[in-house]
Write a protein that holds these residues in place. Structure first.
Motif, PDB file in Angstrom:
ATOM      1  N   ASN B  33       0.833  -1.219   0.000  1.00 44.14           N
ATOM      2  CA  ASN B  33       0.000   0.000   0.000  1.00 44.14           C
ATOM      3  C   ASN B  33       0.862   1.261   0.000  1.00 44.14           C
ATOM      4  N   ASP B 227       1.718  -4.481  -9.943  1.00 48.74           N
ATOM      5  CA  ASP B 227       0.496  -5.171 -10.352  1.00 48.74           C
ATOM      6  C   ASP B 227      -0.765  -4.428  -9.915  1.00 48.74           C
ATOM      7  N   ARG B 289     -19.023  -7.180   0.011  1.00 47.55           N
ATOM      8  CA  ARG B 289     -17.663  -7.342   0.506  1.00 47.55           C
ATOM      9  C   ARG B 289     -17.028  -8.645   0.013  1.00 47.55           C
ATOM     10  N   GLY B 290     -15.830  -8.532  -0.494  1.00 44.41           N
ATOM     11  CA  GLY B 290     -15.068  -9.689  -0.953  1.00 44.41           C
ATOM     12  C   GLY B 290     -14.029  -9.218  -1.936  1.00 44.41           C
ATOM     13  N   ILE B 291     -13.000 -10.010  -2.138  1.00 43.04           N
ATOM     14  CA  ILE B 291     -11.931  -9.625  -3.055  1.00 43.04           C
ATOM     15  C   ILE B 291     -11.805 -10.687  -4.141  1.00 43.04           C
ATOM     16  N   ARG B 293     -10.206 -12.831  -7.144  1.00 44.20           N
ATOM     17  CA  ARG B 293      -8.850 -13.308  -7.422  1.00 44.20           C
ATOM     18  C   ARG B 293      -8.832 -14.062  -8.740  1.00 44.20           C
ATOM     19  N   TYR B 296     -11.194 -17.134 -10.097  1.00 48.97           N
ATOM     20  CA  TYR B 296     -12.507 -17.275  -9.462  1.00 48.97           C
ATOM     21  C   TYR B 296     -13.574 -17.289 -10.562  1.00 48.97           C
ATOM     22  N   THR B 313      -7.983  -7.586  -7.092  1.00 58.12           N
ATOM     23  CA  THR B 313      -7.246  -7.102  -5.920  1.00 58.12           C
ATOM     24  C   THR B 313      -8.104  -6.116  -5.147  1.00 58.12           C
ATOM     25  N   GLN B 314      -7.696  -5.838  -3.933  1.00 57.03           N
ATOM     26  CA  GLN B 314      -8.172  -4.651  -3.252  1.00 57.03           C
ATOM     27  C   GLN B 314      -7.358  -3.504  -3.842  1.00 57.03           C
ATOM     28  N   PRO B 316      -5.514  -0.259  -3.815  1.00 59.51           N
ATOM     29  CA  PRO B 316      -5.012   0.606  -2.741  1.00 59.51           C
ATOM     30  C   PRO B 316      -5.429   2.068  -2.869  1.00 59.51           C
ATOM     31  N   ILE B 342     -16.897 -16.582  -4.408  1.00 60.21           N
ATOM     32  CA  ILE B 342     -15.780 -16.504  -3.470  1.00 60.21           C
ATOM     33  C   ILE B 342     -16.010 -17.518  -2.365  1.00 60.21           C
ATOM     34  N   ARG B 343     -15.214 -18.550  -2.353  1.00 62.23           N
ATOM     35  CA  ARG B 343     -15.318 -19.619  -1.353  1.00 62.23           C
ATOM     36  C   ARG B 343     -16.767 -20.089  -1.205  1.00 62.23           C
TER      37      ARG B 343
END
Lengths: 125, 357
Positions: B33, B227, B289-291, B293, B296, B313-314, B316, B342-343
């Motif tokens: 960050n 990245d 909410r979630g990121i 990748r 996915y 990504t989150q 920054p 996500i999962r």
């Protein structure tokens, strides 16, 4: 790196501190430094009874995501509410304000079987 | 694992190192960050000497480049550069690259991804029927990217070249920090402004220039922040967002695909354009909410699979989670609601335009 002697550790880089039957669990300084800037701690297991080494949540860093493993069997009681707004607490204070969950431990004696600070230090050393 | 001329410097500075494309590269120094913000708001320096450089010379050099790349390199005059790609015979992408015109119709430099140096070299050679003189100068070429809104004004005192007024995708060659024949190019992979400099590592040039950058207080930045910076701009990363199986049209690279000339798979791509593409690379931001990748699965509201995340990504600078991914064309319009698996839970996202804001 700092691995306080009053805590126990796992090879998956969680720490645990036990008071009575209630344990506080987080990730180690080594783990947070490997992950880099943590941006989200995702734990949806409140009230769940989990086995030792079962996944209780995930931690998301900017670049990577990692599962969180419960050091000993128990029931998740509480997630650190501060992490919702400030996940970076895990980076800044992994053993203090950056704790992750409180767990009702099924068998407190299980904690004795985990790694001591000395053993964990030699593992990550 | 190979080193760049700067690897020892990164290690001495305490960088977190990892293998990337066969090179021992700095991933981060002070934290992603912090490094990201330095480049976005001020200045930072990246060692990207692992990238590949090929020199093509002679009267047929331009013909060869025209044949193997999708963009129109005949538009280039000396001192101009162009983003392009090598299409493969099936209409996928061998690699993306930058074509530098050193001398019009005579001397060109192709800059390719580190992981594809050998593949690209063989690919271009395969079409080199007129004996264009080709040199792979990757191993002796240093490439440093000095990026950020304050980059050019910090560097200007090191050279007589007018680098503060260098237009995007143009370059100059001259003396820089006492070193001759340095190419200063107004390009980069961050969207933050600044330059990339190419020079040969001879007579200690690498040490001299790196040490000068450190003296100026320019912060070294790792590949991790590179990245996140490129992803905020929606720039494609080869191997993630585009590859041998994705067409330039699907990957949003229609703007570098010029049907006014002959090139590999032109007919296939022209037909694809005429028939319409079936999937498209889109930018999206997370609503819930979630990121996201890489890899996915993307689903629609009913849970049917409609695509796959290629980068995520989150972000920054933006304080939200963003990604790129291929989706079926019916879901590619701006503001389309899509769901990232996500999962095993479906997390809501929406298609937005890139650069992300």
């Amino acid at each position: 790196m700092n691995f306080p002697a009053n805590l126990r550790y796992t090879k998956d880089h969680e720490w645990i501190s036990l008071e009575g039957n209630t344990a506080t669990i987080g990730i180690t300084e080594f783990a947070q430094s490997e992950l880099g800037d943590i941006v989200y701690v995702d734990i949806n297991t409140i009230g769940k009874a989990l086995n030792a080494e079962e996944v209780f949540g995930t931690v998301e860093a900017v670049k990577t995501v990692s599962d969180l493993f419960l050091p000993v069997a128990g029931t998740v009681l509480e997630v650190n509410p501060a992490l919702e707004k400030a996940p970076e607490l895990v980076n800044n204070d992994p053993y203090g304000d950056g704790w992750m969950v409180k767990v009702e431990v099924s068998n407190p004696a299980d904690v004795d079987g985990l790694l001591t600070s000395e053993a964990y230090t030699s593992l990550v050393g | 694992m190979k080193n760049t001329p700067f690897t020892e410097k990164h290690i001495a500075l305490g960088a977190k190192m990892a293998e990337f494309a066969g090179y021992n590269m700095p991933i981060s120094y002070t934290g992603i960050n912090d490094e990201h913000a330095s480049v976005r708001n001020n200045v930072g320096i990246f060692d990207v000497s692992h990238m590949g450089e090929f020199m093509l010379k002679g009267e047929h050099a331009l013909d060869l480049i025209q044949r193997v790349t999708s963009n129109d390199a005949s538009k280039l005059t000396a001192g101009k550069a162009q983003y392009s790609c090598f299409p493969n015979e099936e209409g996928g992408i061998v690699d993306d690259l930058i074509v530098y015109c050193i001398e019009e119709n005579k001397v060109y430099m192709l800059v390719v991804n580190a992981s594809n140096i050998e593949k690209d070299w063989n690919w271009v050679n395969r079409y080199n029927v007129n004996n264009v003189e080709m040199h792979n100068i990757s191993d002796r070429t240093c490439l440093l990217a000095i990026q950020g809104p304050n980059a050019t004004k910090l560097l200007q005192p090191l050279t007589d070249m007018d680098i503060m007024n260098l237009k995007y995708y143009t370059f100059s060659k001259g003396k820089f920090a006492g070193i001759d024949n340095v190419v200063v190019s107004a390009t980069g992979y961050t969207g933050a402004g600044g330059v990339e400099i190419y020079f040969e590592n001879s007579d200690g040039a690498a040490d001299i220039i790196w040490d000068k950058m450190m003296e100026l207080g320019i912060k070294p930045i790792g590949l991790a922040a590179r990245d996140t910076l490129r992803l905020e701009m929606g720039f494609c990363l080869y191997g993630n967002d585009i590859d041998d199986t994705t067409s330039p049209l699907e990957g949003g690279l229609g703007w570098i695909t010029k049907f006014t000339k002959e090139f590999t798979a032109k007919a296939i791509l022209e037909k694809q354009k005429l028939d319409g593409i079936k999937r498209k690379l889109v930018g999206f931001e997370m609503v819930d909410r979630g990121i996201p990748r890489h890899d996915y699965i993307i689903k629609d509201a009913t849970g049917d699979i409609i695509g796959k995340v290629t980068s995520g990504t989150q972000a920054p600078s933006l304080g939200k989670a963003i990604g790129l991914g291929y989706v079926a064309i019916a879901h590619a319009a701006l503001d389309s609601e899509i769901f990232i698996d996500i999962r095993n839970s479906l997390v809501k996202a929406k298609v937005v335009k890139a650069p992300f804001a």
